[in-house]
Design a protein around this motif. Structure first.
Motif, PDB file in Angstrom:
ATOM      1  N   ALA A 265       0.825  -1.203   0.000  1.00  0.00           N
ATOM      2  CA  ALA A 265       0.000   0.000   0.000  1.00  0.00           C
ATOM      3  C   ALA A 265       0.858   1.251   0.000  1.00  0.00           C
ATOM      4  O   ALA A 265       0.568   2.226  -0.712  1.00  0.00           O
ATOM      5  CB  ALA A 265      -0.938  -0.005   1.204  1.00  0.00           C
ATOM      6  N   ARG A 269       1.003   4.072  -2.934  1.00  0.00           N
ATOM      7  CA  ARG A 269       0.678   5.454  -2.581  1.00  0.00           C
ATOM      8  C   ARG A 269       1.807   6.400  -2.993  1.00  0.00           C
ATOM      9  O   ARG A 269       1.562   7.486  -3.545  1.00  0.00           O
ATOM     10  CB  ARG A 269       0.420   5.557  -1.076  1.00  0.00           C
ATOM     11  CG  ARG A 269      -0.090   6.919  -0.625  1.00  0.00           C
ATOM     12  CD  ARG A 269      -0.375   6.923   0.869  1.00  0.00           C
ATOM     13  NE  ARG A 269      -1.431   5.963   1.224  1.00  0.00           N
ATOM     14  CZ  ARG A 269      -1.221   4.838   1.883  1.00  0.00           C
ATOM     15  NH1 ARG A 269       0.014   4.504   2.268  1.00  0.00           N
ATOM     16  NH2 ARG A 269      -2.219   4.047   2.166  1.00  0.00           N
ATOM     17  N   ASP A 298      -7.022   1.942   4.663  1.00  0.00           N
ATOM     18  CA  ASP A 298      -6.707   2.993   3.688  1.00  0.00           C
ATOM     19  C   ASP A 298      -7.464   4.265   4.035  1.00  0.00           C
ATOM     20  O   ASP A 298      -8.685   4.221   4.229  1.00  0.00           O
ATOM     21  CB  ASP A 298      -7.073   2.506   2.285  1.00  0.00           C
ATOM     22  CG  ASP A 298      -6.810   3.552   1.229  1.00  0.00           C
ATOM     23  OD1 ASP A 298      -5.657   4.016   1.132  1.00  0.00           O
ATOM     24  OD2 ASP A 298      -7.758   3.911   0.497  1.00  0.00           O
ATOM     25  N   THR A 302      -6.329   5.312  -1.909  1.00  0.00           N
ATOM     26  CA  THR A 302      -5.393   4.568  -2.745  1.00  0.00           C
ATOM     27  C   THR A 302      -5.971   3.213  -3.139  1.00  0.00           C
ATOM     28  O   THR A 302      -5.835   2.780  -4.287  1.00  0.00           O
ATOM     29  CB  THR A 302      -4.057   4.368  -2.008  1.00  0.00           C
ATOM     30  OG1 THR A 302      -3.450   5.633  -1.780  1.00  0.00           O
ATOM     31  CG2 THR A 302      -3.110   3.477  -2.802  1.00  0.00           C
ATOM     32  N   VAL A 303      -6.598   2.531  -2.188  1.00  0.00           N
ATOM     33  CA  VAL A 303      -7.097   1.177  -2.407  1.00  0.00           C
ATOM     34  C   VAL A 303      -8.536   1.220  -2.923  1.00  0.00           C
ATOM     35  O   VAL A 303      -9.397   1.888  -2.347  1.00  0.00           O
ATOM     36  CB  VAL A 303      -7.040   0.350  -1.109  1.00  0.00           C
ATOM     37  CG1 VAL A 303      -7.611  -1.054  -1.352  1.00  0.00           C
ATOM     38  CG2 VAL A 303      -5.607   0.265  -0.600  1.00  0.00           C
TER      39      VAL A 303
END
Length: 473
Positions: A265, A269, A298, A302-303
């Motif tokens: 992640a 990002r 998150d 982003t996710v």
């Protein structure tokens, strides 16, 4: 004789009679057909309706039923579609993947180790039927649905995602595959790169290529996607999109380790990219705790989380959800209004009924036990019958085993030999976005009709490979 067989028999009789008549000739009246064939008026009306739907007859109220004008047959028998080769030039050709079909079109007595859905015996058929019946009785069952989906269903999916996800962050979709196609088209421009695990789900590769994207492989190991190689891939390609399956990865069954979940992640990002989290197997665990979704931790959008009910329930329960925040959700809603306006409300209502009952949780617990049992049976049988095949791992969730073949065997050889022994398998090269590093097969344990079929399938595979193993000397 049942009503269905009576209708079919009458339709066959009328087809023969129509073949002897000329276009415009009148068929016997309904009263004559009832008397002549000893059937009821409902049977006659339904048979005529079927023939009318086929274009074989036309009905004229108050006058009767007449033979329809026959469509002219093209010269030479077969239509000439060669012009399409020119019209379609430059479009990407998407290969068929018949090996992905589970039990569809297979010869009789074939044991299916292919496909990605549960056998009917594992599906909650009665539960689904009851949910659909209750949904159909709702007074607003056929009203138009909001573009984002029913608020009650979005609330359920938001609760499953965890964290501070709310219903406003959820878009109900028509299953997972269509949602993937929409996401790839919404996020990345045609011609750009999309990073994917290697190996990965072939349906994602097909959807990406159909959107004009170029899948770029990022290798995985026993802990999942490698963050160091992911960072390199972002830097080299300029990609703004990563597709991954952190939990019970298809096809290997890998679960992304806790440390790497944070790293993946963070790397995404830092690249200013989106991460599509395909959480298709959340309800396919084998009894042990399943890590929470990446989207739950998150905070900045982003996710993008993708889930579906087709895997743990039925292929025909085409209901899933996308969880997204920020402008990307507004873009997805815009695409929904262009693509299909909304998802059929009766199916959404049925999903609400299904997920709101305690029997759904009982089904998931029963399913977990059945999948773990089947997984162990097939893994043990393969170790016994085919000790030179390398099993990547015995997964703790999902529907498949991922095996590397010995160097002397090719995927095509094994698949052809297996087919002669009536075993269906998935070829490993379909799961790689580029050249595969070795030969593999994906073998499913959920599509077979009975757990007892799994050892028999392993035995047949052993016989098949011995039949076709090359000799030396």
């Amino acid at each position: 004789m049942s009503d269905g067989s009576s209708i079919g028999t009458l339709v066959a009789i009328l087809r023969r009679e129509i073949a002897r008549l000329a276009p415009g000739d009148r068929l016997p009246s309904s009263r004559d057909l009832i008397t002549r064939h000893g059937v009821g008026p409902v049977t006659v009306s339904r048979a005529i309706a079927l023939l009318a739907a086929e274009g074989a007859v036309v009905t004229r109220p108050g006058s009767g039923t007449y033979v329809a004008t026959r469509r002219p047959q093209p010269a030479g028998g077969e239509p000439d579609t060669s012009w399409q080769a020119v019209a379609l030039a430059g479009r990407h050709v998407l290969p068929d993947r018949p090996d992905e079909q589970s039990g569809t079109g297979l010869p009789p007595d074939t044991i299916s180790l292919s496909g990605g859905y549960l056998h009917e015996s594992l599906q909650p058929t009665r539960l689904l039927g009851a949910a659909l019946a209750r949904a159909a009785r709702r007074p607003d069952a056929w009203h138009r649905s909001p573009a984002a989906g029913l608020s009650t269903l979005r609330t359920i999916f938001a609760r499953q995602a965890g964290g501070d996800i709310g219903p406003e962050d959820v878009l109900v979709t028509g299953g997972g595959q269509g949602a993937l196609s929409m996401l790839f088209r919404a996020i990345a421009a045609p011609g750009s790169a999309v990073l994917v695990e290697s190996p990965t789900y072939p349906g994602a590769l097909a959807a990406a290529r159909a959107a004009g994207l170029h899948p770029v492989p990022v290798p995985i190991d026993d802990e999942g996607l490698r963050p160091d190689l992911l960072a390199d891939a972002f830097a080299m390609t300029g990609a703004r999109l990563l597709y991954c399956q952190p939990t019970f990865h298809n096809p290997t069954g890998t679960v992304l380790s806790p440390e790497r979940r944070r790293q993946i992640a963070d790397v995404t990002r830092a690249a200013g990219a989106f991460l599509i989290e395909d959480d298709f197997a959340r309800h396919l665990g084998h009894g042990r705790p399943v890590p929470g979704p990446l989207v739950a931790d998150d905070r900045d959008g982003t996710v993008i989380h993708l889930t579906s009910l087709t895997k743990p329930a039925s292929p025909s329960l085409r209901i899933g959800a996308v969880v997204a925040r920020g402008p990307v959700m507004r873009r997805l809603l815009g695409m929904r209004r262009v693509d299909d306006f909304f998802i059929a409300r009766p199916l959404q209502e049925a999903a609400v009924e299904l997920l709101s009952t305690p029997t759904w949780e009982r089904h998931l617990r029963t399913l977990a036990i059945a999948l773990q049992h089947r997984c162990a049976i097939l893994a043990d049988a393969l170790a016994r019958e085919l000790p030179d095949w390398t099993l990547a791992r015995v997964p703790e969730g999902g529907l498949h085993l991922w095996l590397r073949l010995p160097p002397a065997l090719t995927e095509a050889t094994v698949a052809d030999a297996a087919a002669t022994r009536r075993v269906a398998v998935n070829l490993g090269h379909h799961y790689f976005p580029a050249e595969p590093p070795a030969t593999h097969l994906r073998l499913g344990f959920a599509a077979a009709a009975d757990p007892a079929d799994l050892p028999e399938a392993a035995r047949r595979l052993a016989l098949a490979t011995r039949d076709h193993r090359p000799t030396t000397g």
